[in-house]
Design a protein around this motif. Structure first.
Motif, PDB file in Angstrom:
ATOM      1  N   UNK A 194       3.206  15.661  -6.524  1.00  0.00           N
ATOM      2  CA  UNK A 194       2.009  15.437  -7.347  1.00  0.00           C
ATOM      3  C   UNK A 194       1.953  13.995  -7.837  1.00  0.00           C
ATOM      4  N   UNK A 195       3.100  13.472  -8.246  1.00  0.00           N
ATOM      5  CA  UNK A 195       3.154  12.087  -8.727  1.00  0.00           C
ATOM      6  C   UNK A 195       2.782  11.115  -7.627  1.00  0.00           C
ATOM      7  N   UNK A 196       3.319  11.337  -6.430  1.00  0.00           N
ATOM      8  CA  UNK A 196       2.982  10.474  -5.293  1.00  0.00           C
ATOM      9  C   UNK A 196       1.479  10.492  -5.024  1.00  0.00           C
ATOM     10  N   UNK A 197       0.879  11.676  -5.074  1.00  0.00           N
ATOM     11  CA  UNK A 197      -0.551  11.810  -4.795  1.00  0.00           C
ATOM     12  C   UNK A 197      -1.379  11.054  -5.822  1.00  0.00           C
ATOM     13  N   UNK A 198      -1.018  11.185  -7.086  1.00  0.00           N
ATOM     14  CA  UNK A 198      -1.783  10.538  -8.152  1.00  0.00           C
ATOM     15  C   UNK A 198      -1.676   9.023  -8.102  1.00  0.00           C
ATOM     16  N   UNK A 199      -0.569   8.508  -7.558  1.00  0.00           N
ATOM     17  CA  UNK A 199      -0.342   7.057  -7.543  1.00  0.00           C
ATOM     18  C   UNK A 199      -0.650   6.411  -6.195  1.00  0.00           C
ATOM     19  N   UNK A 200      -1.090   7.199  -5.221  1.00  0.00           N
ATOM     20  CA  UNK A 200      -1.314   6.679  -3.871  1.00  0.00           C
ATOM     21  C   UNK A 200      -2.535   5.765  -3.812  1.00  0.00           C
ATOM     22  N   UNK A 201      -2.520   4.845  -2.868  1.00  0.00           N
ATOM     23  CA  UNK A 201      -3.680   3.996  -2.603  1.00  0.00           C
ATOM     24  C   UNK A 201      -4.636   4.666  -1.629  1.00  0.00           C
ATOM     25  N   UNK A 202      -4.119   5.597  -0.848  1.00  0.00           N
ATOM     26  CA  UNK A 202      -4.951   6.366   0.078  1.00  0.00           C
ATOM     27  C   UNK A 202      -4.239   7.683   0.379  1.00  0.00           C
ATOM     28  N   UNK A 226     -11.243   7.875  -7.206  1.00  0.00           N
ATOM     29  CA  UNK A 226     -11.724   6.631  -6.621  1.00  0.00           C
ATOM     30  C   UNK A 226     -10.788   6.136  -5.506  1.00  0.00           C
ATOM     31  N   UNK A 227      -9.815   6.966  -5.155  1.00  0.00           N
ATOM     32  CA  UNK A 227      -8.907   6.643  -4.062  1.00  0.00           C
ATOM     33  C   UNK A 227      -9.426   7.282  -2.782  1.00  0.00           C
ATOM     34  N   UNK A 228      -9.494   6.543  -1.680  1.00  0.00           N
ATOM     35  CA  UNK A 228     -10.000   7.113  -0.417  1.00  0.00           C
ATOM     36  C   UNK A 228      -9.197   8.332   0.020  1.00  0.00           C
ATOM     37  N   UNK A 229      -9.899   9.362   0.445  1.00  0.00           N
ATOM     38  CA  UNK A 229      -9.277  10.562   1.005  1.00  0.00           C
ATOM     39  C   UNK A 229      -9.901  10.811   2.371  1.00  0.00           C
ATOM     40  N   UNK A 230      -9.064  10.892   3.372  1.00  0.00           N
ATOM     41  CA  UNK A 230      -9.561  11.122   4.727  1.00  0.00           C
ATOM     42  C   UNK A 230      -8.875  12.346   5.320  1.00  0.00           C
ATOM     43  N   UNK A 285       0.835  -1.192   0.000  1.00  0.00           N
ATOM     44  CA  UNK A 285       0.000   0.000   0.000  1.00  0.00           C
ATOM     45  C   UNK A 285       0.874   1.246   0.000  1.00  0.00           C
ATOM     46  N   UNK A 286       0.471   2.218  -0.789  1.00  0.00           N
ATOM     47  CA  UNK A 286       1.147   3.515  -0.797  1.00  0.00           C
ATOM     48  C   UNK A 286       0.215   4.534  -0.157  1.00  0.00           C
ATOM     49  N   UNK A 287       0.647   5.101   0.958  1.00  0.00           N
ATOM     50  CA  UNK A 287      -0.158   6.068   1.693  1.00  0.00           C
ATOM     51  C   UNK A 287       0.621   7.366   1.810  1.00  0.00           C
ATOM     52  N   UNK A 288       0.014   8.460   1.420  1.00  0.00           N
ATOM     53  CA  UNK A 288       0.670   9.753   1.539  1.00  0.00           C
ATOM     54  C   UNK A 288      -0.146  10.658   2.446  1.00  0.00           C
ATOM     55  N   UNK A 319      -6.358  26.175   0.889  1.00  0.00           N
ATOM     56  CA  UNK A 319      -6.653  26.206  -0.539  1.00  0.00           C
ATOM     57  C   UNK A 319      -5.648  25.364  -1.328  1.00  0.00           C
ATOM     58  N   UNK A 320      -4.358  25.487  -0.991  1.00  0.00           N
ATOM     59  CA  UNK A 320      -3.321  24.712  -1.680  1.00  0.00           C
ATOM     60  C   UNK A 320      -3.493  23.219  -1.419  1.00  0.00           C
ATOM     61  N   UNK A 321      -3.878  22.857  -0.204  1.00  0.00           N
ATOM     62  CA  UNK A 321      -4.106  21.451   0.127  1.00  0.00           C
ATOM     63  C   UNK A 321      -5.241  20.870  -0.708  1.00  0.00           C
ATOM     64  N   UNK A 322      -6.337  21.605  -0.802  1.00  0.00           N
ATOM     65  CA  UNK A 322      -7.486  21.115  -1.555  1.00  0.00           C
ATOM     66  C   UNK A 322      -7.153  20.988  -3.051  1.00  0.00           C
ATOM     67  N   UNK A 323      -6.354  21.907  -3.570  1.00  0.00           N
ATOM     68  CA  UNK A 323      -5.939  21.820  -4.969  1.00  0.00           C
ATOM     69  C   UNK A 323      -5.090  20.582  -5.214  1.00  0.00           C
ATOM     70  N   UNK A 324      -4.248  20.241  -4.236  1.00  0.00           N
ATOM     71  CA  UNK A 324      -3.428  19.038  -4.367  1.00  0.00           C
ATOM     72  C   UNK A 324      -4.291  17.785  -4.270  1.00  0.00           C
ATOM     73  N   UNK A 325      -5.247  17.767  -3.351  1.00  0.00           N
ATOM     74  CA  UNK A 325      -6.138  16.617  -3.203  1.00  0.00           C
ATOM     75  C   UNK A 325      -6.937  16.393  -4.483  1.00  0.00           C
ATOM     76  N   UNK A 326      -7.311  17.463  -5.133  1.00  0.00           N
ATOM     77  CA  UNK A 326      -8.119  17.360  -6.346  1.00  0.00           C
ATOM     78  C   UNK A 326      -7.370  16.675  -7.483  1.00  0.00           C
TER      79      UNK A 326
END
Length: 360
Positions: free
Chosen positions: A118-126, A171-175, A4-7, A159-166
């Motif tokens: 950004x790459x880590x975020x796009x490829x994360x499992x959660x 379909x990857x869980x975000x908590x 699992x990759x979690x960031x 705002x920067x955090x939400x832009x990164x999450x977007x």
């Protein structure tokens, strides 16, 4: 073995490093949660132990992460002989909080790090997003949004955090982890904080709503990495340590949700078929020889015997863990128990269950 990759995303000072150190401390040896975590690199294990020791004994708070780093963790389950059986690998990605908010296109090193993030975020499992509980407390207290510090946090860090999450897979869980919950607890409830965020932070509302529309897991998880009473907020905004005995709260919950929410059937383990023993066949033979239509006593004995055998077989399956798959199934089961207890304690945490935000 699953990997699992979690960031964890969060601005500077939000508590990412302290959360990781507390998480490792809680799972360093198998206890009430039924599994443990270990770092493959022994030097990093020493680093985590030192960070937590500095937290509890040092006067100063530890420095944050200086760059992007990967923590290769392995989850283990003890079998009946107390031998560690590896269940899954977890790649935990940590990074410098200022990488999101302080990046400049003129700073090639930081800009490259931002692209890597950004790459880590796009490829994360959660994806776990840490919302600074201290900043949230200021938001809750500032009803008219006149505090410039709060306004800047909303329009820069959050705002920067939400832009990164977007940018992550929808379909990857975000908590969303609310750090330093001990500062808010007692004055504000989780529904209070949730309502404030949805009503006053458009980016947060949009991220949650987009994920809700595709039935993607998304929730708020209040966490206190050191527990209530460890430190107190001073008038100047600094946190003063009061106790050397931390009592982490809910640090296990984000991991439990991260490991299970992506699975189609989380926690549903494959049971081994019941295999009759020699004694079972002897009992079956005797029952066949003795049983008569009018003799219900033998039938009752047979039902009691095999009922006991089935229960014993189930208990043995839980204790006799020999493969990574079996160990992983037990971890999923334990994670389901953690989630069940958390949902009972915080029934309003699940943002995906809100049918509509139109009335906000």
């Amino acid at each position: 073995m699953k990997n699992y990759s979690i960031i964890t995303l969060g601005a500077s000072g939000s508590g990412k490093t302290i959360f990781l150190a507390s998480l490792f401390k809680v799972f360093s040896i198998q206890g009430k949660f039924g599994f443990s975590l270990d770092v493959q690199d022994s030097s990093k294990r020493m680093v985590m132990n030192k960070v937590f020791a500095d937290l509890t004994t040092g006067e100063q708070w530890p420095l944050g992460t200086r760059n992007i780093s990967e923590w290769a963790l392995t989850a283990y389950v003890n079998n009946s002989e107390i031998s560690k059986v590896p269940a899954c690998k977890i790649t935990y990605v940590d990074y410098k909080g200022g990488l999101i908010t302080d990046v400049s296109t003129k700073d090639e090193e930081n800009y490259g790090g931002y692209n890597d993030l950004e790459t880590y975020v796009k490829e994360a499992d959660a994806v776990l997003v840490i919302l600074d509980g201290q900043k949230l407390l200021s938001l809750m207290q500032d009803h008219d949004l006149t505090n410039k510090v709060v306004f800047r946090w909303l329009n820069e860090d959050l705002s920067a955090l939400m832009q990164m999450v977007d940018k992550c897979n929808k379909y990857i869980p975000v908590h969303f982890i609310i750090s330093k919950w001990d500062l808010l607890e007692g004055s504000y409830s989780l529904p209070d904080v949730k309502k404030r965020l949805l009503n006053n932070v458009p980016e947060f509302y949009n991220v949650v709503d987009n994920r809700r529309k595709v039935s993607c897991p998304v929730r708020l998880i209040p966490v206190s990495s050191l527990g209530k009473g460890f430190a107190v907020l001073q008038p100047d905004g600094q946190m003063k340590k009061l106790s050397v005995n931390p009592h982490p709260m809910n640090v296990e919950c984000p991991l439990a949700f991260a490991l299970t929410d992506k699975l189609p059937n989380p926690g549903r383990s494959k049971q081994k078929p019941f295999k009759p023993t020699v004694w079972d066949w002897i009992v079956i033979g005797l029952c066949i020889a003795l049983i008569q239509p009018s003799n219900g006593f033998v039938l009752i004995i047979a039902i009691v015997y095999f009922g006991f055998r089935l229960l014993r077989n189930k208990k043995q399956r839980l204790n006799e863990i020999s493969s990574s798959e079996e160990a992983f199934e037990q971890i999923l089961s334990k994670c389901q128990e953690i989630k069940k207890q958390f949902n009972a304690d915080f029934p309003d945490s699940d943002l995906a269950k809100i049918p509509s935000f139109k009335s906000r």
